[in-house]
Design a protein around this motif. Structure first.
Motif, PDB file in Angstrom:
ATOM      1  N   TYR A   1       0.872  -1.176   0.000  1.00 47.77           N
ATOM      2  CA  TYR A   1       0.000   0.000   0.000  1.00 47.77           C
ATOM      3  C   TYR A   1       0.906   1.222   0.000  1.00 47.77           C
ATOM      4  N   ALA A   2       0.703   2.113  -0.974  1.00 46.77           N
ATOM      5  CA  ALA A   2       1.481   3.345  -1.057  1.00 46.77           C
ATOM      6  C   ALA A   2       0.533   4.503  -1.333  1.00 46.77           C
TER       7      ALA A   2
ATOM      8  N   VAL B   1      -1.622   6.460   5.311  1.00 42.94           N
ATOM      9  CA  VAL B   1      -2.063   5.073   5.177  1.00 42.94           C
ATOM     10  C   VAL B   1      -2.613   4.668   6.535  1.00 42.94           C
ATOM     11  N   SER B   2      -3.901   4.348   6.583  1.00 34.18           N
ATOM     12  CA  SER B   2      -4.552   3.929   7.826  1.00 34.18           C
ATOM     13  C   SER B   2      -4.915   2.453   7.692  1.00 34.18           C
ATOM     14  N   VAL B   3      -4.424   1.635   8.627  1.00 33.48           N
ATOM     15  CA  VAL B   3      -4.514   0.185   8.504  1.00 33.48           C
ATOM     16  C   VAL B   3      -5.449  -0.398   9.556  1.00 33.48           C
ATOM     17  N   ASP B   4      -6.364  -1.269   9.102  1.00 33.28           N
ATOM     18  CA  ASP B   4      -7.154  -2.068  10.024  1.00 33.28           C
ATOM     19  C   ASP B   4      -6.477  -3.419  10.183  1.00 33.28           C
ATOM     20  N   LYS B   5      -6.572  -4.302   9.165  1.00 35.25           N
ATOM     21  CA  LYS B   5      -5.956  -5.624   9.280  1.00 35.25           C
ATOM     22  C   LYS B   5      -5.451  -6.087   7.923  1.00 35.25           C
TER      23      LYS B   5
ATOM     24  N   ALA C   1       3.719   6.028   3.239  1.00 34.64           N
ATOM     25  CA  ALA C   1       2.939   7.261   3.317  1.00 34.64           C
ATOM     26  C   ALA C   1       3.906   8.398   2.997  1.00 34.64           C
ATOM     27  N   THR C   2       3.954   8.804   1.732  1.00 40.72           N
ATOM     28  CA  THR C   2       4.981   9.724   1.250  1.00 40.72           C
ATOM     29  C   THR C   2       4.995  11.058   1.994  1.00 40.72           C
ATOM     30  N   ALA C   3       3.833  11.657   2.219  1.00 39.63           N
ATOM     31  CA  ALA C   3       3.787  12.958   2.882  1.00 39.63           C
ATOM     32  C   ALA C   3       2.966  12.922   4.172  1.00 39.63           C
ATOM     33  N   GLY C   4       2.614  11.742   4.624  1.00 39.63           N
ATOM     34  CA  GLY C   4       1.768  11.619   5.809  1.00 39.63           C
ATOM     35  C   GLY C   4       2.287  10.584   6.776  1.00 39.63           C
ATOM     36  N   ALA C   5       1.340   9.961   7.505  1.00 37.20           N
ATOM     37  CA  ALA C   5       1.676   8.996   8.551  1.00 37.20           C
ATOM     38  C   ALA C   5       1.021   7.645   8.260  1.00 37.20           C
ATOM     39  N   ILE C   6       1.541   6.614   8.910  1.00 38.91           N
ATOM     40  CA  ILE C   6       0.938   5.291   8.879  1.00 38.91           C
ATOM     41  C   ILE C   6       0.265   5.092  10.232  1.00 38.91           C
TER      42      ILE C   6
ATOM     43  N   GLY D   1       5.451   9.688  10.709  1.00 37.95           N
ATOM     44  CA  GLY D   1       5.388   8.733  11.809  1.00 37.95           C
ATOM     45  C   GLY D   1       4.668   7.452  11.458  1.00 37.95           C
ATOM     46  N   ILE D   2       4.946   6.436  12.274  1.00 31.91           N
ATOM     47  CA  ILE D   2       4.344   5.107  12.135  1.00 31.91           C
ATOM     48  C   ILE D   2       3.767   4.746  13.489  1.00 31.91           C
ATOM     49  N   GLY D   3       2.439   4.693  13.587  1.00 33.38           N
ATOM     50  CA  GLY D   3       1.799   4.476  14.875  1.00 33.38           C
ATOM     51  C   GLY D   3       1.989   5.688  15.776  1.00 33.38           C
ATOM     52  N   THR D   4       1.374   5.616  16.948  1.00 38.31           N
ATOM     53  CA  THR D   4       1.539   6.657  17.958  1.00 38.31           C
ATOM     54  C   THR D   4       1.694   5.988  19.318  1.00 38.31           C
ATOM     55  N   VAL D   5       2.137   6.736  20.290  1.00 36.71           N
ATOM     56  CA  VAL D   5       2.257   6.179  21.641  1.00 36.71           C
ATOM     57  C   VAL D   5       0.882   5.741  22.135  1.00 36.71           C
ATOM     58  N   ALA D   6      -0.144   6.522  21.853  1.00 33.99           N
ATOM     59  CA  ALA D   6      -1.502   6.194  22.286  1.00 33.99           C
ATOM     60  C   ALA D   6      -2.098   5.021  21.506  1.00 33.99           C
ATOM     61  N   ASP D   7      -1.678   4.823  20.262  1.00 27.81           N
ATOM     62  CA  ASP D   7      -2.229   3.756  19.421  1.00 27.81           C
ATOM     63  C   ASP D   7      -1.156   3.253  18.455  1.00 27.81           C
ATOM     64  N   PRO D   8      -0.268   2.367  18.948  1.00 27.97           N
ATOM     65  CA  PRO D   8       0.815   1.864  18.094  1.00 27.97           C
ATOM     66  C   PRO D   8       0.294   0.994  16.958  1.00 27.97           C
ATOM     67  N   LEU D   9       1.133   0.796  15.948  1.00 31.09           N
ATOM     68  CA  LEU D   9       0.832  -0.153  14.894  1.00 31.09           C
ATOM     69  C   LEU D   9       1.086  -1.536  15.483  1.00 31.09           C
ATOM     70  N   ASP D  10       0.046  -2.361  15.578  1.00 29.43           N
ATOM     71  CA  ASP D  10       0.142  -3.678  16.212  1.00 29.43           C
ATOM     72  C   ASP D  10       0.537  -4.707  15.155  1.00 29.43           C
ATOM     73  N   THR D  11       1.587  -5.493  15.463  1.00 38.73           N
ATOM     74  CA  THR D  11       2.141  -6.397  14.462  1.00 38.73           C
ATOM     75  C   THR D  11       2.345  -7.797  15.011  1.00 38.73           C
ATOM     76  N   GLU D  12       2.347  -8.736  14.070  1.00 33.68           N
ATOM     77  CA  GLU D  12       2.747 -10.116  14.307  1.00 33.68           C
ATOM     78  C   GLU D  12       3.627 -10.484  13.125  1.00 33.68           C
TER      79      GLU D  12
END
Length: 108
Positions: A18-19, A24-28, A44-49, A71-82
């Protein structure tokens, strides 16, 4: 690119890329994790993930490559990964905040 809450992208054999010019806002996103596939690339060329599903896992894959300007994720809502391996960078100001479910290898 904005995945709505409750949506998913699932690939049984292959990779997901995804580019976007902005965010880029990710659900699953889920890819096959065996063999040579199972890679996810987010740009996310000019924004955040960002994360749209709170504490649920956003990316399940062998490898995640994530690049953003703000940025990628935030402290309040990180990008959750497996994932097994993460390559993450920001080209501007912004944090990289991942919440991994188990072991992970970080690369440059």
């Amino acid at each position: 690119i904005a995945m709505a809450a409750g949506t998913s992208t699932t690939v049984a054999n292959g990779d997901v890329t995804y580019a976007a010019a902005n965010n880029v806002s990710v659900d699953k996103i889920t890819t096959a994790t065996g063999g040579g596939g199972g890679n996810v690339a987010l740009t996310a060329t000019a924004g955040a993930i960002g994360d749209v599903n709170a504490a649920a896992v956003n990316v399940t894959a062998n490898n995640l490559t994530a690049t953003s300007a703000a940025g990628i994720g935030t402290v309040a809502d990180p990008l959750d990964t497996e994932i097994a391996t993460a390559t993450a960078r920001t080209t501007g100001a912004g944090p990289i905040v991942l919440n991994e479910t188990d072991a992970i290898t970080l690369t440059k």
